[in-house]
Design an enzyme around this catalytic site. Structure first.
Site, PDB file in Angstrom:
ATOM      1  N   THR A  43     108.728  73.684  32.856  1.00  0.00           N
ATOM      2  CA  THR A  43     108.581  73.719  31.400  1.00  0.00           C
ATOM      3  C   THR A  43     108.961  72.382  30.787  1.00  0.00           C
ATOM      4  OG1 THR A  43     109.053  76.094  31.371  1.00  0.00           O
ATOM      5  CG2 THR A  43     109.315  74.899  29.299  1.00  0.00           C
ATOM      6  N   HIS A  46     106.050  70.186  31.081  1.00  0.00           N
ATOM      7  CA  HIS A  46     105.036  70.506  30.071  1.00  0.00           C
ATOM      8  C   HIS A  46     105.410  69.885  28.725  1.00  0.00           C
ATOM      9  CE1 HIS A  46     102.471  73.039  32.441  1.00  0.00           C
ATOM     10  NE2 HIS A  46     103.429  73.901  32.725  1.00  0.00           N
TER      11      HIS A  46
END
Length: 345
Positions: A43, A46
């Site tokens: 994450t 990202h």
């Protein structure tokens, strides 16, 4: 204690700046944590690449962390300054319908450290005391920082109701895929089939406990059928986040099988589902994304008692001042299942 601290601020996608920023002051029922180790999560990548939570930049990311208690806010009891801890990064209101059911991510007022608010790529972080979990002093900071990602995997297995003797396919042999394999081995699932395009990571998954590894996608379905007496897998866990892999998962489960939707896709991406076949075969799909509450406690227990092999997760660490290099080189180091930022020894 100084009033400022060093922190890695993601000022825009792809660019960190290590800055002197105000040190947080713990409010009532809060605890100030001196950060020891922080893991880089998928994450985080990202966010770094601008694919997720870009509207929150500039921000201090980081949510897979451990540290020691530096200061107690007013009203905090039962915790000790200097004690090692891990922290549940999901902040719900604590009183709504979803929070009472340990479904904090559905809380209308939910916040996440390092995603929707400043996180742990810093010397200190102030957190609600109710989310602080005391950790054993004889477990290394590198291992303790794995609590949050392992908690995500614990929750996935819990949501999917995986039990001993079930055949499971894990799509993706990255860090989370490897943890899925190890937890499945602990649960007693069999056979465990892992698939990834990286032969190196498939090999690491086999060493971690997978029974079968596949790096050629054209052979995956036949391999699954061969090892399940032609039925297909009881459960398929998608741990990458690609719509094409989710579609493939629908072709790998048996009649009555289950897809554990774990890998995060882009916003708005969809999965075509044959509704009639889903009904007639009684197939199912269930999402699971983050560990919280009891999942964190269970993950910490598993790490404390050595149920997870952590050697490939704790070997790569960078100081805070080199966080840009750590992120820039992340994808070029497949042998390092986890990269951590080390703030203290």
């Amino acid at each position: 204690m100084t009033r400022t601290m060093r922190a890695a601020v993601l000022v825009k996608p792809g660019q960190f700046e290590v800055q002197d920023v105000p040190r947080p002051v713990p409010g009532r029922d809060e605890v100030l944590i001196r950060i020891s180790r922080v893991g880089i999560c998928g994450t985080d990548m990202h966010i770094f690449n601008g694919h997720y939570a870009a509207e929150n930049l500039p921000m201090i990311p980081g949510h897979e962390f451990t540290g020691t208690i530096a200061e107690l806010g007013q009203g905090v009891t039962g915790l000790t300054i200097g004690a090692p801890v891990v922290v549940d990064m999901n902040i719900g209101c604590g009183t709504c319908y979803w929070c009472r059911r340990n479904e904090v991510l559905n809380c209308p007022n939910m916040q996440q450290m390092g995603i929707t608010m400043d996180g742990a790529f810093a010397e200190y972080i102030s957190v609600p005391a109710r989310l602080v979990i005391p950790a054993p002093g004889d477990v290394s900071a590198g291992v303790l920082a794995l609590t949050e990602p392992l908690a995500c995997v614990v929750r996935c297995a819990r949501k999917a109701n995986i039990s001993f003797g079930q055949s499971v396919v894990v799509l993706g042999a990255g860090p989370i895929g490897n943890l899925h394999v190890q937890l499945l081995r602990t649960i007693g699932a069999a056979p465990i089939i892992v698939a990834d395009l990286s032969e190196e990571r498939v090999k690491m998954a086999l060493e971690a406990g997978a029974d079968v590894g596949v790096s050629d996608p054209t052979k995956l379905k036949d391999t699954v059928l061969h090892h399940t007496d032609g039925r297909g897998a009881d459960v398929v866990i998608e741990s990458v986040g690609l719509p094409a892999l989710y579609q493939q998962a629908t072709r790998l489960i048996r009649k009555g099988g289950h897809i554990a939707a774990f890998g995060i896709t882009g916003a708005g991406e969809t999965l075509p589902v044959d509704i009639l076949q889903t009904i007639l075969q009684e197939n199912s799909i269930k999402g699971s994304v983050a560990g919280m509450g009891q999942d964190m406690h269970d993950a910490l227990t598993l790490l404390t008692y050595g149920r997870i092999k952590t050697c490939h997760f704790t070997g790569a660490s960078y100081p805070l001042d080199q966080i840009q290099a750590a992120f820039d080189s992340f994808v070029d180091r497949p042998q390092d299942l986890k990269t951590q930022i080390a703030l203290t020894d």
